[in-house]
Structure formats: structure tokens, C-alpha cells
Design an enzyme around this catalytic site. Structure first.
Site, PDB file in Angstrom:
ATOM      1  N   ASP A 105       0.844   0.581   7.668  1.00  0.00           N
ATOM      2  CA  ASP A 105      -0.052  -0.581   7.663  1.00  0.00           C
ATOM      3  C   ASP A 105      -0.831  -0.670   8.976  1.00  0.00           C
ATOM      4  OD1 ASP A 105      -1.205  -2.904   6.769  1.00  0.00           O
ATOM      5  OD2 ASP A 105       0.677  -3.909   6.300  1.00  0.00           O
ATOM      6  N   ASP A 152      -4.438  -6.983  -0.673  1.00  0.00           N
ATOM      7  CA  ASP A 152      -3.329  -7.936  -0.675  1.00  0.00           C
ATOM      8  C   ASP A 152      -3.461  -8.897  -1.839  1.00  0.00           C
ATOM      9  OD1 ASP A 152      -2.041  -6.896   1.455  1.00  0.00           O
ATOM     10  OD2 ASP A 152      -2.670  -8.417   2.905  1.00  0.00           O
TER      11      ASP A 152
HETATM   12  C1  GLA Z   1      -0.184  -6.697   5.322  1.00  0.00           C
HETATM   13  C2  GLA Z   1      -0.062  -5.838   4.068  1.00  0.00           C
HETATM   14  C3  GLA Z   1       0.921  -6.483   3.123  1.00  0.00           C
HETATM   15  C4  GLA Z   1       2.259  -6.632   3.805  1.00  0.00           C
HETATM   16  C5  GLA Z   1       2.107  -7.413   5.100  1.00  0.00           C
HETATM   17  C6  GLA Z   1       3.379  -7.406   5.893  1.00  0.00           C
HETATM   18  O1  GLA Z   1      -0.799  -7.895   5.052  1.00  0.00           O
HETATM   19  O2  GLA Z   1      -1.302  -5.653   3.484  1.00  0.00           O
HETATM   20  O3  GLA Z   1       1.043  -5.713   1.951  1.00  0.00           O
HETATM   21  O4  GLA Z   1       2.803  -5.363   4.055  1.00  0.00           O
HETATM   22  O5  GLA Z   1       1.084  -6.886   5.920  1.00  0.00           O
HETATM   23  O6  GLA Z   1       3.258  -8.079   7.081  1.00  0.00           O
END
Ligand code: GLA
Length: 779
Positions: A476, A544
Site C-alpha cells: 500500500d 477503496d
Molecule cells: C488504504 C487501503 C485500504 C486499507 C487501508 C489500511 O486505505 O486502500 O484497502 O488497506 O489503507 O490502512
């Protein structure tokens, strides 16, 4: 294949030609990009400048003349008569910006040409051939390589540029595009895929007119604002008809794409690293290499273009170990628990997941340092013993013993000021001496230009992968870059690009040590959805946003230039955390299945009946997994924004999904149209049976009950936990011809009454149909 027909160069793929020539004056004239041509005499393609134009500058060399401003070119410079947008801005040894690049030499090579620092498309069998054209600025002793590769089967041409300084004085690059060419007509629309967090990759169409249109990223990543992929399409191009050109870039940092229509209706297009804050000095014998640009062309609409680029990505971009391999069905802990989990909760979730058919359990954020929320812990790799007292290794082992694979979330490029790493090495974070750096999601970015930082990340991440024998990693990156400065650089104009080179260096180290580790990249969802990341991680968390109605726009946008095997999509709980929208469980699956399917929810919040639905969904996906992940994807042109139809086909098995955003009152009769079927064959048409909850009918259910019961009362709520209502089903033998012209569907709910022949679709409703060769014999 590439033909050296000096002064012509003819690049050929299965269906396409890309042709240019060396002009008598030495520049390269772009002659043709389109379906294969049979002409022997390529001079028919020359631009016929027979009358010139007013206010032109005449370029002269070796007794030949040309008007550069009227010429469709393959690349250009500044200050010799081409006044259009330049792909190259360099302060030359004489301190002017004037460049004069002309043909010097060329070389044909089998296969692709790899780069030392940047990811490039890779070789697949004997599918590619390359050409290097070297141009030279004779006075300045500066060389410019234009590298072309023709990928035969997937109908893709790639291009990139290398600038070499042979002069003893330095040169300073301010802008260097990966590719540029001029089309000889301007009747195109520009399609871009734009958005932001939870609304990534929405398709936008801009009709072009005189002037310059550009998109770019300045966030340090390829960004969710504008995807680097763009399409130029002739006016009125549809999904299945019309000329279009797809353009993309194998790069994950700040990118720039521009289209310009000149006063003589030539269309110039270019892409590359964004010149924004870019400055790169080359001393004698140093060179600079751009990322690789990707081009494809289609005449049968966007679907044909998508087919080409999907094939290309699946065979030449995705890491070899994951090409055409079945991607596992994931359960991700994020929307199930966010930061609030412990060993027991995870084990319980994993057991339920296993029972329903899930294959890979992913522990998302929160397993390290003091990470109980997003204010601390990034940069640390010690296991959070409060949540995981038995450690990560034991957790992973237990989950693997259940027969699941184990995956873990990382955010390696980041650091929280509240972390042990920051307390020990504040200098690892990006900031400018004397200025307070800005925070994003309470975090700072690690300085990937710094060797020590990269060594730290490599060591920590590799160690965890090895100790727990990780099967999958979610990589990420959750903030944009600001306060751009690195002590390791003596030229700060290199910062953004050097950061990305640093990122690629780390990813190369990890992937070469763990070639069978499946990496899913992510950046607050789809903030870094690009071909660069896909060369290391085979799939990307697209957004997300797990609301299927929003996902329709996001996944559809991405599908133009990225295959479904790269688009990670999860079923979550509704109302959705991003929109508060209620959506049917069936639609959540029907959208997420058009991609790499996963679930991201706590099964404990579902009823028994819903869990049974999920079990059936997963079994269905497994049955058609190859089709969903590697089939040929087709979008349908629809008259209304409320109706979206998708199709995916693999070896004459077809799946069609119809999505209805809003229901119409008393709608007309609807049809199911199937593309690419054999008209003279019989097919078995079925729908994936889906059930819906009693509460869908709310108070109306009381009309259907033999006894008086409160529709919202205890008894019906209890029944609803175990029983869902059947939707209508189809099982028909139908010819390809009928499917192609439209199979008549049963009516939708009409406000009259419900019976078992009624299709219940409603708002946000959808249905999936399967079409497979029938065993019935034609009499
Ligand atoms: C980001 C990612 C999510 C999740 C969060 C965790 O927003 O896109 O899928 O992994 O971080 O903090």
C-alpha cells in the site's frame, strides 16, 4: 516484425503497421499507424507539401528543404521551425534551448530491449522485435535514441527515448517525452480516466479542437486524478465500431499526456514523465532513459482496442509467474475489523472464510508497532503483541493449516512521526531542512532516494516474507508526496523520478528473491493503478470503494486499458462505508466477479441465508474463474446511464451481466444480447440463480402471507435469517443467432403482483447469465 526499407521503417504486428521514414533533411516523418497495408510503394504515404503555407520557416540541410511545422513527425525539438508542443526541452552545451536532431544510424534487434532501472514490457516467446533509431545533434554532439518494439500477437507498439550527452559540457533536461507522433487528421475525441479517492478512473470524453489538452499527475504517484492511459478515438466511435488508439505508459510516478491540434489540423500526441519540477543534468557520456510508452490501434471500436491491450498486459507486463494463473479468492480483514482485531477474532474469521470456499486470508493494516489507529507505527516491523500475543508466525501457521494461503498488508514507503523508526532515524523521512513537513493521513513519506532507507525497507520486508513464508502481499501507499527534497541528491529536480527509481529498486529486490509471491499493489485504492506497478504485482486494489454501483464506473473505466485479471474487487457489507448506499448482495457479487474476486467483511454480521448465498457465489466464480480472469471482456453501448451490460468470453463460454442502476416503472420488454457467439450453434442459456431477502418487499410481504403478521416483526425477521426468496430462473436452449439478435427475457416486476416467473431486479439490481455450447443436436 520490423522491416528496414531505408529510408522507410515498417513495423508490423499481426494486424497493424506503424510506418515512418527518414526525410531527406534527416528528421523522421510519421507516415502511418493503422491496419496492415499491402502497398509496395510507401511514397504514397508522404505528406505532399506542394504549396507550403504563409508564415512558415524553411528548414534546410544538405541541399534539401522542408517545412517542419507542417510535417507529421516522430519526434521534435525546439527552435528549427516546428512551433508545436515540444516533446524535448534541453538546455544544450551552448546554453540555448535549440536542438537539431537528424538521422544518424539505426539497429534492428530480436526481442525486447531491457532497461537497467526502469520496468519494461518483457519478452514472451519469440513475440517481439526492436528497432533503435539514433538521431544526432551534430553541432552539440548529443544523441537521441528512439527505441521501438513491435509485439506481434497483441498488436502493440512500444516506444521510448534515450538522450546521451557526448559533449564535454553538461546539458540540462527539463522535458523529455517517451514518445511523440503526429496524426494527419484532427477529428478525434480524447478519452481520459479521471477521478479521486473512491471515484477512480471515471471515463471522460473531450472533443478536441485547436489548442493543447493535457492531463498529468503531480502527486508523486501515477495518481487517482488521471490515469496515464488515454484513448484517441475518431468521432462517433462506439464499443464495437470505429477507429481508436490506446496510449499508456509503464511508469508509476508523475506522468504527462498531451494532445495538440495544430493550425493545419495535424494532431500531435505525446506522453512521458511530467516535466513539472523536473531537471536532470547529463555530464559527458551520461544518458537519460524515459519510461516505455505503449500504443495500440483498433478499427472495431473500444472493445477491439481493449482486447489487444488486455492480451499485451497479460502476456508482456504481468510478472511471468502469474501469467494465466488462477488468482485466489481473498478474504481481507480491513472492512471486517479495521484496526480492532486479535488472534482469536482473526482465526474465527478465517474458519468461516474457509467454510465458504475462500482460498487466501489477508491480514490488512494494524499488525505491527503500536498500530491501533492510523496515527502511529508505520515504519516499524515489530509484531503488535497486544493484538497478536502468539506472534505473526503462529497466526500464519494456524491459518495455513486450515488449508488457506496467508497474506499480509505492508506500507513500506511510509513512516509515522510516532514510530520507533522515526525516533531513531528522523532523517529517513522526506522533509526540507528548516521547514515543517506536511502530514497526510498522519504520516510522512520515506526518502526512497536514500540508499540506507531502501536497504532498511528491503531487509525488514524480505525478513517477514521469509519467516512467515508469505503467499501474498498487499503493498500500500497512502499519501501524496510533498516537501520534495533529498539529501542524497545534488540536483533536486531529480527528486520525483529518483523516488520512483528507488521504489522500483526495492520492488525488484523483493520480487527477484520471491518470484512466487503474489503482490497486490494499492495506494488508497487506485491511486497508483499503472503498468509500472503491474510489472511487479499482478493485480491492483482498484478502489477503496466497495459499493458495487460506484465500482461499475470504476471497473468499467479501468477495463478500457487494463484486463480483469489486474482489477481486484471485493464484496463488502451494505450500507456501504463509502456512500451509505444499500445494495443487494447479488449485485455486490455480480460486479466483484468481473475482476479478481474477494470478500472484505465480517461474516458474523450476515445471516445464515446470506452466508449460503456467498458459498454459492464462490463456487460459481471458481467454476468460471478462467473466464472471469482471462476471458475476452466486452462492454455494451447502452442508451441509458441506468443500464450497464458486460460480457466476458473464453473458448465459446460466455457470461453476460446486466446491471440496472435505477428501475423504471412498468418497463418495456427487455432482451439479452450476446456478442461473439457462433450463429450456427446451439447454446445453453442459464442465469446464475440468486435469491433476495424477504425484507426486500418490506410491508408488501403482508399481502402475500396467509396469516396476519407484522412485516417488520420478530417472526418474519427470524424467518428472514434462514430463508430468502427465489428469483426467476432461465434454462433454455437457444441458437447463437437468436442470442446475437436478442433473447427475450421475462418481464421485470411490474407493480402488479409477484410470482416465480417475475424477474426481480429493482434499483441497483443485476443478473448474470451463462451461455455455453449446448449438447442438444441440431435436427
Ligand atoms: C488504504 C487501503 C485500504 C486499507 C487501508 C489500511 O486505505 O486502500 O484497502 O488497506 O489503507 O490502512
Amino acid at each position: 516484425m520490423i522491416y528496414d526499407l531505408m529510408p522507410y521503417f515498417k513495423l508490423e504486428t499481426k494486424d497493424l503497421n506503424y510506418i515512418f521514414r527518414v526525410l531527406p533533411t534527416g528528421q523522421l516523418e510519421h507516415l502511418y499507424f493503422g491496419k496492415k497495408i499491402i502497398d509496395q510503394h510507401l511514397d504514397v504515404l508522404h505528406t505532399k507539401i506542394t504549396a507550403g503555407a504563409g508564415s512558415q520557416i524553411e528548414y534546410e540541410r544538405n541541399g534539401h528543404k522542408t517545412l517542419l511545422d507542417l510535417m507529421p513527425l516522430e519526434y521534435s525539438g525546439i527552435g528549427k521551425g516546428d512551433f508545436r508542443l515540444t516533446p524535448l526541452e534541453v538546455k544544450m552545451p551552448d546554453e540555448t534551448f535549440v536542438t537539431d536532431f537528424v538521422y544518424y544510424r539505426h539497429q534492428l534487434l530480436k526481442g525486447v530491449i531491457l532497461s537497467d532501472h526502469l520496468p519494461t514490457a518483457h519478452q514472451n516467446k519469440e513475440d517481439a522485435e526492436s528497432l533503435i533509431i539514433t538521431l544526432i545533434d551534430e553541432m552539440a554532439h548529443v544523441e537521441l535514441d528512439l527505441i521501438y518494439t513491435a509485439f506481434y500477437t497483441s498488436n502493440v507498439i512500444s516506444r521510448r527515448t534515450i538522450l546521451r550527452n557526448k559533449n564535454e559540457k553538461p546539458i540540462h533536461i527539463r522535458k523529455i517525452m517517451s514518445m511523440m507522433f503526429d496524426l494527419d487528421s484532427s477529428d478525434y475525441d480524447l478519452y481520459t480516466f479521471d477521478g479521486g479517492w473512491i471515484k477512480e478512473a471515471h471515463k471522460h470524453k473531450r472533443p478536441l479542437s485547436y489548442g493543447t489538452y493535457s492531463i498529468e499527475s503531480t502527486t508523486g504517484a501515477s495518481s487517482n486524478r488521471h490515469n496515464p492511459g488515454i484513448i484517441l478515438a475518431k468521432k462517433n466511435t462506439t464499443e464495437d465500431q470505429g477507429v481508436c488508439i490506446g496510449i499508456n505508459l509503464i511508469y508509476s510516478g508523475n506522468h504527462y499526456e498531451a494532445v495538440q491540434i495544430s493550425n493545419h489540423d495535424l494532431l500531435r500526441v505525446m506522453n512521458g514523465i511530467n516535466p513539472h519540477c523536473f531537471e536532470w543534468t547529463l555530464k559527458q557520456d551520461e544518458s537519460f532513459e524515459t519510461p516505455e510508452a505503449i500504443l495500440s490501434y483498433a478499427e472495431e471500436g473500444f472493445n477491439e482496442l481493449s482486447k489487444n491491450v488486455h492480451n499485451f498486459i497479460n502476456h508482456h507486463i504481468i510478472p511471468s509467474a502469474f501469467q494465466q494463473t488462477a488468482r485466489p479468492i481473498v478474504l481481507n480483514s480491513w472492512e471486517a475489523f479495521y484496526f480492532q482485531f486479535n488472534h482469536a477474532k482473526l482465526i474465527k474469521l478465517a474458519k468461516q472464510a474457509k467454510k465458504l470456499g475462500i482460498e487466501l486470508f489477508v491480514l490488512d493494516d494494524g499488525w505491527f508497532g503500536k498500530r491501533d489507529d492510523d496515527t502511529r507505527g508505520l515504519g516499524d516491523y515489530t509484531i503488535n503483541k497486544k493484538k497478536l500475543p502468539l506472534g505473526l508466525h503462529r497466526l500464519a501457521q494456524k491459518i495455513k493449516h486450515m488449508g488457506l494461503k496467508f497474506g499480509l498488508w505492508f506500507e513500506p514507503e511510509m513512516i509515522n512521526p510516532d514510530s520507533d523508526l522515526f525516533r531513531e532515524h528522523p532523517e529517513y523521512a522526506i522533509s526540507i531542512p528548516g521547514r515543517t513537513p506536511s502530514l497526510g493521513r498522519n504520516q510522512l513519506v520515506l526518502d526512497l532516494c536514500n540508499d540506507h532507507v531502501r536497504a532498511y525497507i528491503k531487509e525488514k520486508v524480505n525478513q517477514i516474507i521469509d519467516t512467515i513464508e508469505l503467499d501474498y502481499m498487499k503493498w500500500d501507499m497512502n499519501r501524496h508526496i510533498t516537501d520534495m527534497f533529498s539529501k542524497s541528491l545534488n540536483e533536486q529536480g531529480r527528486f520525483y523520478h529518483q523516488y520512483i527509481l528507488g521504489l522500483y529498486d526495492i520492488l525488484k529486490d523483493i520480487t527477484s528473491k520471491h518470484p512466487s509471491l503474489l503482490i497486490e499493489t494499492c495506494s488508497s485504492g487506485g491511486n497508483r493503478f499503472d503498468l509500472g506497478m503491474l510489472t511487479f504485482g499482478a493485480q491492483i486494489w482498484a478502489s477503496d470503494n466497495t459499493d458495487p454501483i460506484e465500482r461499475l464506473k470504476i471497473q468499467q473505466g479501468l477495463s478500457y486499458l487494463y484486463p480483469l485479471s489486474t482489477i481486484s474487487a471485493h464484496v463488502s457489507l451494505a450500507p456501504h462505508a463509502q456512500t451509505l448506499r444499500e445494495s443487494p448482495l447479488s449485485t455486490r457479487f455480480n460486479v466483484a466477479s468481473f475482476g479478481v474476486l474477494g470478500y472484505e467483511l465480517n461474516f458474523a454480521y450476515l445471516t445464515y441465508a446470506e452466508r449460503q448465498e456467498i458459498k454459492r457465489q464462490i463456487a460459481f466464480y471458481k467454476q468460471y474463474r478462467t473466464c472471469f480472469q482471462y476471458g475476452t471482456f466486452k462492454r455494451f453501448d447502452t442508451l441509458s446511464d441506468h443500464q450497464i451490460t458486460w460480457q466476458i468470453s473464453h473458448e465459446d463460454r460466455h457470461i453476460v451481466a446486466q446491471y440496472q442502476i435505477l428501475a423504471d416503472a412498468s418497463p418495456g420488454f427487455e432482451k439479452l444480447v450476446v456478442k461473439s457467439v457462433n450463429r450456427n450453434k446451439l447454446y445453453q442459456l442459464k442465469n446464475f440463480e440468486q435469491r433476495f431477502p424477504l425484507k426486500r418487499f418490506g410491508h408488501l410481504i403482508s399481502h402475500a402471507l396467509p396469516i396476519k403478521l407484522n412485516p417488520y416483526g420478530f417472526i418474519l425477521r427470524q424467518i428472514g435469517k434462514y430463508k430468502m426468496l427465489d428469483n426467476t430462473s432461465i434454462d433454455d436452449t437457444v441458437s447463437g443467432q437468436v442470442l446475437f439478435s436478442g433473447y427475450k427475457l421475462k418481464q421485470q416486476f411490474m407493480g402488479t403482483y409477484y410470482n416465480d416467473q417475475t424477474r426481480i431486479i429493482g434499483d441497483f439490481g443485476s443478473m448474470i447469465y451463462t451461455i455455453e455450447p449446448s449438447e442438444e443436436v441440431i435436427m
